[in-house]
Design an enzyme around this catalytic site. Structure first.
Site, PDB file in Angstrom:
ATOM      1  CG  ASP A   1      -6.544  -1.257  -2.184  1.00  0.00           C
ATOM      2  OD1 ASP A   1      -5.465  -1.472  -2.781  1.00  0.00           O
ATOM      3  OD2 ASP A   1      -7.007  -0.117  -2.048  1.00  0.00           O
TER       4      ASP A   1
ATOM      5  CG  ASP B   1      -1.127 -13.532   8.793  1.00  0.00           C
ATOM      6  OD1 ASP B   1      -1.442 -14.685   8.470  1.00  0.00           O
ATOM      7  OD2 ASP B   1      -1.289 -13.084   9.944  1.00  0.00           O
TER       8      ASP B   1
ATOM      9  CE  LYS C   1      -4.248   1.565   0.309  1.00  0.00           C
ATOM     10  NZ  LYS C   1      -5.217   1.419  -0.795  1.00  0.00           N
TER      11      LYS C   1
END
Ligand code: NAD
Length: 368
Positions: free
Chosen positions: A229, A253, A196
């Site tokens: 995302d 994860d 991100k």
């Protein structure tokens, strides 16, 4: 004839039965290529805590340091005993910085997606998992807030808890290099850097800039830059477009569970933790203690972790044979565990050990 020395850690809960099935299958796979294993069996987990005084005896660690290679059954994390998780301790003691989780659909698996064949390469030591946290309203949290607030316009609210996200150049470079090396060694064509970086410029942004540098050393591999995302959406919409994904710890994860779910869930998701001192191969799932001793749970995840180990030690033919045997048994759908049947209470489901027998039978037919 090559003999590979490997530390075998059965673990606890359903670990010992899964490990026994896996050991037998791996021996049959190695035999198809004229090689074998010398297992150094070592204890870890809740079952030996009482006698050894610790869930991770020094002898077990010593063995993995010596062989550099371990295959491990799942281990229950004891709650309220003061002992830290064996999995975390192993990761720390052996500097297992790379968590590799391939997720691939095999015909016959119960899943909504086909054509999934992705590999998650997750950084294992940094990011929000570094454990640098300050509980709200403690003197330490207040001290950190007082130190940080004058440094920026935007203020941290009082009574805030804090978790620090360190991402280093060193940690980023070694995981990214690992991902490119893995891609090259496994005939993959693309590495996606998933971050991100548009929001966290100095952590994810650093990870991405290191990725751009490392990519220059791998002209044969296509570097892709993706936001985390958009990656979640893209994986679901067009799974076939994704290849090797390298990610900082937290995103790794989360996305490794997403991709495990896409290929049929915990029972079929293998994994490896690879470091500078050793490589430890294990299923993604836990010890499923409610099924302990019932010869019921699915050993595919641990068997495919064993396949990853075979590739790691360059037993490529044995690994290919094992993958073919597993996929044939799953596709036939006859000698499979309950979770691979259309209905979970299907009376024709076989046990852990009989499923392993079916794979071994296929492997015996492949002996050269
Ligand atoms: P779990 O993965 O053990 O089980 C959750 C459920 O998933 C099970 O009840 C079962 O329904 C299903 N499942 C799991 N593995 C399966 C298999 N091989 N075949 C068929 N179904 C399977 O998760 P949990 O209950 O959250 O954890 C149990 C213990 O394992 C905890 O102490 C946890 O800390 C530990 N754990 C260990 C590891 C590891 O050793 N690497 C990883 C995760 C969790």
């Amino acid at each position: 004839m090559t003999t590979h020395e490997v530390t075998l850690i059965p673990g606890d809960g359903t670990g010992p039965e899964l490990t026994e099935a896996t050991r037998r299958v791996l021996e049959a796979a190695a035999a198809t290529n004229g090689s074998s294993f010398n297992w150094d069996r070592q204890d870890a987990g809740v079952d030996i805590m009482e006698t050894a005084g610790t869930p991770l005896p020094e002898a077990t660690l010593e063995s993995v340091r010596r062989t550099g290679l371990a295959i491990k059954g799942p281990i229950t994390t004891p709650i309220g005993t003061g002992f830290r998780s064996v999995n975390v301790a192993l990761r720390y003691e052996l500097d297992l910085y790379a968590c590799i989780r391939p997720c691939k659909t095999y015909a016959g698996m119960r899943t909504r997606f086909d054509k999934v064949d992705v590999v998650i390469v997750r950084e294992n030591t940094e990011d929000l998992y570094a454990g640098i946290e300050y509980e709200h309203d403690t003197p330490d949290a207040n001290k950190v807030i007082e130190f940080l607030n004058p440094l920026q316009d935007k203020k941290i609210r009082e009574h805030s808890g804090l978790s620090i996200k360190p991402i280093s150049e060193f940690g980023s470079e070694r995981i990214i290099r690992h991902a490119f090396d893995y891609a090259r060694a496994n005939g993959r064509t693309r590495v996606h850097c998933v971050t991100k970086s548009n929001i966290m410029k100095f952590t994810d942004g650093l990870f991405l800039s290191v990725f751009r540098e490392v990519a220059k050393d791998f002209a044969d591999i296509e570097p892709w830059e993706n936001l985390v995302d958009a990656t979640c959406m893209g994986l679901i919409q067009r799974p076939e477009e994704w290849d090797v994904l390298v990610l900082p710890n937290l995103y790794g994860d989360i996305l490794s569970d997403l991709t495990a779910g896409m290929v049929g869930g915990l029972g079929v998701a293998p994994g490896a933790n690879i470091g500078t001192k050793a490589a430890v191969f294990e299923a993604t799932h836990g010890s499923a203690p409610k099924y302990k001793g019932q010869n019921k749970v699915n050993p595919t995840a641990m068997i495919l972790s064993g396949m990853m180990m075979l590739r790691h030690i360059e037993e490529t033919q044995a690994a290919d044979n094992l993958e073919r045997a597993v996929s044939e048994v799953i596709e036939e759908g006859k000698s499979v565990t309950y979770d691979l049947k259309p209905h979970r209470d299907d009376p024709t489901a076989v046990g852990t050990s009989q499923y392993a027998d079916a794979i071994i039978e296929k492997l015996e037919g492949m002996k050269s």
